[in-house]
Write an enzyme that holds these catalytic residues in place. Structure first.
Site, PDB file in Angstrom:
ATOM      1  N   ARG A  71       0.848  -1.216   0.000  1.00  0.00           N
ATOM      2  CA  ARG A  71       0.000   0.000   0.000  1.00  0.00           C
ATOM      3  C   ARG A  71       0.876   1.256   0.000  1.00  0.00           C
ATOM      4  NH1 ARG A  71      -3.686  -0.129   5.001  1.00  0.00           N
ATOM      5  NH2 ARG A  71      -4.256   1.919   4.206  1.00  0.00           N
ATOM      6  N   GLN A 106      -8.283  11.151   7.911  1.00  0.00           N
ATOM      7  CA  GLN A 106      -8.178   9.753   8.351  1.00  0.00           C
ATOM      8  C   GLN A 106      -7.202   9.008   7.441  1.00  0.00           C
ATOM      9  OE1 GLN A 106     -12.367   8.130   9.594  1.00  0.00           O
ATOM     10  NE2 GLN A 106     -12.652   9.592   7.927  1.00  0.00           N
ATOM     11  N   VAL A 108      -3.844   7.946   5.343  1.00  0.00           N
ATOM     12  CA  VAL A 108      -2.442   7.745   5.736  1.00  0.00           C
ATOM     13  C   VAL A 108      -1.516   7.927   4.534  1.00  0.00           C
ATOM     14  CG1 VAL A 108      -3.101   6.193   7.612  1.00  0.00           C
ATOM     15  CG2 VAL A 108      -2.665   5.230   5.345  1.00  0.00           C
ATOM     16  N   ASP A 109      -2.087   8.407   3.390  1.00  0.00           N
ATOM     17  CA  ASP A 109      -1.352   8.434   2.113  1.00  0.00           C
ATOM     18  C   ASP A 109      -0.529   9.699   1.873  1.00  0.00           C
ATOM     19  OD1 ASP A 109      -4.603   8.923   0.529  1.00  0.00           O
ATOM     20  OD2 ASP A 109      -3.232  10.435   1.331  1.00  0.00           O
ATOM     21  N   HIS A 124      -4.974   9.198  11.841  1.00  0.00           N
ATOM     22  CA  HIS A 124      -4.626   7.775  11.833  1.00  0.00           C
ATOM     23  C   HIS A 124      -3.191   7.531  11.420  1.00  0.00           C
ATOM     24  CE1 HIS A 124      -9.222   7.027  11.164  1.00  0.00           C
ATOM     25  NE2 HIS A 124      -8.946   7.362  12.392  1.00  0.00           N
ATOM     26  N   CYS A 132      10.188   2.080  14.884  1.00  0.00           N
ATOM     27  CA  CYS A 132      10.715   0.903  15.599  1.00  0.00           C
ATOM     28  C   CYS A 132       9.712   0.450  16.657  1.00  0.00           C
ATOM     29  CB  CYS A 132      12.043   1.277  16.260  1.00  0.00           C
ATOM     30  SG  CYS A 132      12.696  -0.028  17.311  1.00  0.00           S
ATOM     31  N   CYS A 135      11.826   1.163  20.313  1.00  0.00           N
ATOM     32  CA  CYS A 135      12.167   2.509  20.826  1.00  0.00           C
ATOM     33  C   CYS A 135      11.342   3.603  20.165  1.00  0.00           C
ATOM     34  CB  CYS A 135      13.656   2.778  20.625  1.00  0.00           C
ATOM     35  SG  CYS A 135      14.106   3.053  18.907  1.00  0.00           S
ATOM     36  N   GLY A 197     -15.724  12.362   1.676  1.00  0.00           N
ATOM     37  CA  GLY A 197     -15.185  11.068   1.254  1.00  0.00           C
ATOM     38  C   GLY A 197     -14.931  10.092   2.373  1.00  0.00           C
ATOM     39  N   SER A 199     -16.953   7.126   5.026  1.00  0.00           N
ATOM     40  CA  SER A 199     -18.176   6.354   5.305  1.00  0.00           C
ATOM     41  C   SER A 199     -18.734   6.694   6.678  1.00  0.00           C
ATOM     42  CB  SER A 199     -17.880   4.850   5.229  1.00  0.00           C
ATOM     43  OG  SER A 199     -16.799   4.530   6.096  1.00  0.00           O
TER      44      SER A 199
HETATM   45  C1  BV8 Z   1      -9.688   4.309  19.351  1.00  0.00           C
HETATM   46  C2  BV8 Z   1      -5.112   3.414   9.649  1.00  0.00           C
HETATM   47  C3  BV8 Z   1      -9.681   4.003  21.703  1.00  0.00           C
HETATM   48  C4  BV8 Z   1      -4.712   2.011   9.321  1.00  0.00           C
HETATM   49  C5  BV8 Z   1      -7.478   3.340  10.286  1.00  0.00           C
HETATM   50  C6  BV8 Z   1     -16.787   3.863  19.534  1.00  0.00           C
HETATM   51  C7  BV8 Z   1     -17.850   3.168  18.994  1.00  0.00           C
HETATM   52  C8  BV8 Z   1     -17.638   2.042  18.206  1.00  0.00           C
HETATM   53  C9  BV8 Z   1     -16.346   1.587  17.959  1.00  0.00           C
HETATM   54  C10 BV8 Z   1     -15.316   2.281  18.490  1.00  0.00           C
HETATM   55  C11 BV8 Z   1     -15.520   3.408  19.275  1.00  0.00           C
HETATM   56  N1  BV8 Z   1     -14.299   3.879  19.667  1.00  0.00           N
HETATM   57  C12 BV8 Z   1     -13.341   3.076  19.150  1.00  0.00           C
HETATM   58  C13 BV8 Z   1     -13.936   2.091  18.429  1.00  0.00           C
HETATM   59  C14 BV8 Z   1     -13.253   1.023  17.738  1.00  0.00           C
HETATM   60  C15 BV8 Z   1     -12.718   1.486  16.394  1.00  0.00           C
HETATM   61  C16 BV8 Z   1     -13.806   1.766  15.396  1.00  0.00           C
HETATM   62  O1  BV8 Z   1     -14.132   2.918  15.123  1.00  0.00           O
HETATM   63  N2  BV8 Z   1     -14.359   0.726  14.817  1.00  0.00           N
HETATM   64  C17 BV8 Z   1     -15.343   0.918  13.776  1.00  0.00           C
HETATM   65  C18 BV8 Z   1     -15.149  -0.134  12.695  1.00  0.00           C
HETATM   66  C19 BV8 Z   1     -16.721   0.905  14.390  1.00  0.00           C
HETATM   67  N3  BV8 Z   1     -11.890   2.664  16.513  1.00  0.00           N
HETATM   68  C20 BV8 Z   1     -10.598   2.535  16.907  1.00  0.00           C
HETATM   69  O2  BV8 Z   1     -10.123   1.473  17.222  1.00  0.00           O
HETATM   70  C21 BV8 Z   1      -9.769   3.801  16.952  1.00  0.00           C
HETATM   71  N4  BV8 Z   1      -9.085   3.834  18.235  1.00  0.00           N
HETATM   72  O3  BV8 Z   1     -10.750   4.866  19.332  1.00  0.00           O
HETATM   73  O4  BV8 Z   1      -8.958   4.029  20.508  1.00  0.00           O
HETATM   74  C22 BV8 Z   1     -10.564   2.766  21.729  1.00  0.00           C
HETATM   75  C23 BV8 Z   1     -10.120   1.572  21.185  1.00  0.00           C
HETATM   76  C24 BV8 Z   1     -10.974   0.445  21.238  1.00  0.00           C
HETATM   77  C25 BV8 Z   1     -12.243   0.534  21.777  1.00  0.00           C
HETATM   78  C26 BV8 Z   1     -12.696   1.756  22.293  1.00  0.00           C
HETATM   79  C27 BV8 Z   1     -11.839   2.869  22.269  1.00  0.00           C
HETATM   80  C28 BV8 Z   1      -8.699   3.768  15.871  1.00  0.00           C
HETATM   81  C29 BV8 Z   1      -9.338   3.878  14.509  1.00  0.00           C
HETATM   82  C30 BV8 Z   1      -8.249   4.034  13.433  1.00  0.00           C
HETATM   83  C31 BV8 Z   1      -8.154   2.791  12.589  1.00  0.00           C
HETATM   84  N5  BV8 Z   1      -7.185   2.991  11.508  1.00  0.00           N
HETATM   85  N6  BV8 Z   1      -6.541   3.569   9.367  1.00  0.00           N
HETATM   86  C32 BV8 Z   1      -4.757   1.737   7.846  1.00  0.00           C
HETATM   87  O5  BV8 Z   1      -5.040   2.636   7.026  1.00  0.00           O
HETATM   88  O6  BV8 Z   1      -4.448   0.565   7.489  1.00  0.00           O
HETATM   89  S1  BV8 Z   1      -9.098   3.583   9.894  1.00  0.00           S
HETATM   90  C33 BV8 Z   1      -9.333   3.366   8.226  1.00  0.00           C
HETATM   91  O7  BV8 Z   1     -10.716   3.592   8.060  1.00  0.00           O
HETATM   92  C34 BV8 Z   1      -8.667   4.368   7.307  1.00  0.00           C
HETATM   93  O8  BV8 Z   1      -7.929   5.367   7.985  1.00  0.00           O
HETATM   94  C35 BV8 Z   1      -9.848   5.036   6.626  1.00  0.00           C
HETATM   95  O9  BV8 Z   1      -9.607   6.322   6.227  1.00  0.00           O
HETATM   96  C36 BV8 Z   1     -10.787   4.973   7.750  1.00  0.00           C
HETATM   97  C37 BV8 Z   1     -12.202   5.327   7.576  1.00  0.00           C
HETATM   98  O10 BV8 Z   1     -12.645   4.770   6.407  1.00  0.00           O
HETATM   99  P1  BV8 Z   1     -13.010   5.828   5.260  1.00  0.00           P
HETATM  100  O11 BV8 Z   1     -11.889   6.783   5.113  1.00  0.00           O
HETATM  101  O12 BV8 Z   1     -14.342   6.381   5.548  1.00  0.00           O
HETATM  102  O13 BV8 Z   1     -12.988   4.922   3.996  1.00  0.00           O
HETATM  103  P2  BV8 Z   1     -14.178   3.994   3.509  1.00  0.00           P
HETATM  104  O14 BV8 Z   1     -13.626   3.110   2.459  1.00  0.00           O
HETATM  105  O15 BV8 Z   1     -14.866   3.416   4.684  1.00  0.00           O
HETATM  106  O16 BV8 Z   1     -15.217   5.027   2.857  1.00  0.00           O
HETATM  107  C38 BV8 Z   1     -14.852   5.771   1.716  1.00  0.00           C
HETATM  108  C39 BV8 Z   1     -16.014   6.718   1.456  1.00  0.00           C
HETATM  109  O17 BV8 Z   1     -15.680   7.545   0.349  1.00  0.00           O
HETATM  110  C40 BV8 Z   1     -17.308   5.996   1.091  1.00  0.00           C
HETATM  111  O18 BV8 Z   1     -18.368   6.574   1.831  1.00  0.00           O
HETATM  112  C41 BV8 Z   1     -17.480   6.297  -0.410  1.00  0.00           C
HETATM  113  O19 BV8 Z   1     -18.835   6.431  -0.749  1.00  0.00           O
HETATM  114  C42 BV8 Z   1     -16.771   7.610  -0.543  1.00  0.00           C
HETATM  115  N7  BV8 Z   1     -16.203   7.898  -1.859  1.00  0.00           N
HETATM  116  C43 BV8 Z   1     -15.629   7.021  -2.726  1.00  0.00           C
HETATM  117  N8  BV8 Z   1     -15.177   7.700  -3.796  1.00  0.00           N
HETATM  118  C44 BV8 Z   1     -15.465   9.020  -3.594  1.00  0.00           C
HETATM  119  C45 BV8 Z   1     -16.123   9.149  -2.361  1.00  0.00           C
HETATM  120  N9  BV8 Z   1     -16.545  10.337  -1.877  1.00  0.00           N
HETATM  121  C46 BV8 Z   1     -16.317  11.436  -2.634  1.00  0.00           C
HETATM  122  N10 BV8 Z   1     -15.682  11.394  -3.827  1.00  0.00           N
HETATM  123  C47 BV8 Z   1     -15.255  10.215  -4.337  1.00  0.00           C
HETATM  124  N11 BV8 Z   1     -14.631  10.197  -5.534  1.00  0.00           N
END
Ligand code: BV8
Length: 255
Positions: A71, A106, A108-109, A124, A132, A135, A197, A199
């Site tokens: 990626r 959100q 990371v690019d 994110h 590392c 450290c 952009g 979800s």
């Molecule tokens: C945390 C880095 C404390 C890695 C990512 C409260 C309630 C419920 C759950 C939780 C909560 N608090 C915490 C959680 C758990 C969890 C969470 O949210 N789970 C979700 C699934 C419910 N959150 C966490 O763990 C966060 N940490 O809060 O710590 C904690 C921990 C545990 C429990 C409680 C508290 C950390 C979250 C970070 C995760 N890391 N990325 C990597 O990239 O590999 S998140 C990842 O999803 C990416 O960063 C991405 O950006 C992000 C969100 O997704 P989107 O960007 O929205 O992308 P997606 O594909 O989903 O949607 C794209 C959209 O674009 C679509 O709507 C589409 O229609 C639209 N689109 C497409 N083309 C276009 C367009 N729009 C306009 N123009 C276009 N051309």
């Protein structure tokens, strides 16, 4: 001109403090798959949600580091699209008249950096930078594929046999303190919040627009499909961000 674009342009023209939240959708027109689209090629059978976790790393650091390096190279090869460029122009025009602009991403690019945006909060982390596991020393690998998986740490104290992991926030990990603080301050003081952009599923990022609305900020969503916040925002613009954002900036800052 789309009436919603005209209305948002008017709100933008009068705003003093703007927050924009972006997700993977803003990078889709740069050729990067969004986070929840099916993966392709050798990764087509994997669900990103099961790879972007500390547990996946602990279980198989070779597989996870290969996925992230694949990626990372895609992100390095990608260019900003007109949506990224429009946000950089929006920031410049707002700052020029004494307004504030904060870009919460959100993604990371680092395409917002390439487009020239300045006040960026990487909620994110970044896939371009790795660190590392022992450290925390950060490094930015070059444009070629990492030589070994999982990659050994290259920091001065490499004798502690750390590994290099991507400097991203995995599911279940806390967001960086400074990012949380910067985001909270911007959301607490903005008069206009645009969600672009995303979800609107991942927390805490998905809650920021709701907090802003509760404080009385005007709210906008730009997306190609409805999301859980589409019915709650003041203006929902259905369309590609690479088309809607340049139109919005032209209408708001004409001349
Ligand atoms: C945390 C880095 C404390 C890695 C990512 C409260 C309630 C419920 C759950 C939780 C909560 N608090 C915490 C959680 C758990 C969890 C969470 O949210 N789970 C979700 C699934 C419910 N959150 C966490 O763990 C966060 N940490 O809060 O710590 C904690 C921990 C545990 C429990 C409680 C508290 C950390 C979250 C970070 C995760 N890391 N990325 C990597 O990239 O590999 S998140 C990842 O999803 C990416 O960063 C991405 O950006 C992000 C969100 O997704 P989107 O960007 O929205 O992308 P997606 O594909 O989903 O949607 C794209 C959209 O674009 C679509 O709507 C589409 O229609 C639209 N689109 C497409 N083309 C276009 C367009 N729009 C306009 N123009 C276009 N051309």
């Amino acid at each position: 001109m789309d009436s919603a674009i005209e209305a948002v342009a008017e709100a933008l023209a009068g705003a003093t403090s703007v927050v924009v939240l972006t997700g993977a959708g803003i990078s889709a027109e740069s050729g990067l798959r969004t986070f929840r689209e099916t993966m392709e090629g050798l990764w087509k059978d994997f669900d990103p949600m099961t790879l972007a976790t500390p547990e996946a790393w602990e279980a198989d650091p070779e597989k996870v580091s290969r996925w992230y390096d694949w990626r990372r190279l895609g992100c390095l090869a990608a260019d900003p699209n007109p949506g990224h460029v429009a946000l950089a122009q929006m920031e410049s025009r707002l700052n020029a008249r004494g307004g504030r602009f904060t870009l919460l991403t959100q993604n990371v690019d680092r395409l917002h950096h390439k487009a020239g945006s300045r006040n960026i909060v990487e909620l994110h982390g970044s896939i371009i930078q790795w660190r590392c596991t022992v450290c925390g020393a950060k490094t930015t690998p070059g444009p070629e594929s990492l030589p070994k998986f999982p990659p050994p740490a290259t920091c001065c104290a490499a004798s502690h046999r750390g590994l290099l992991r991507p400097d991203v926030v995995w599911f279940g990990e806390m967001l960086p303190e400074e990012a949380l603080a910067a985001a909270s301050e911007a959301v607490a003081t903005c008069d206009l919040f645009l969600s672009i952009g995303t979800s609107s599923i991942v927390q805490p990022a998905a809650s920021y627009i709701l907090w802003a609305a509760r404080r009385g900020a005007e709210t906008v969503e730009i997306n190609t499909e409805p999301t859980p916040i589409s019915d709650t925002v003041d203006w929902s613009i259905m369309g590609k961000s690479g088309e809607a954002l340049p139109n919005l900036v032209r209408a708001a800052f004409a001349g």
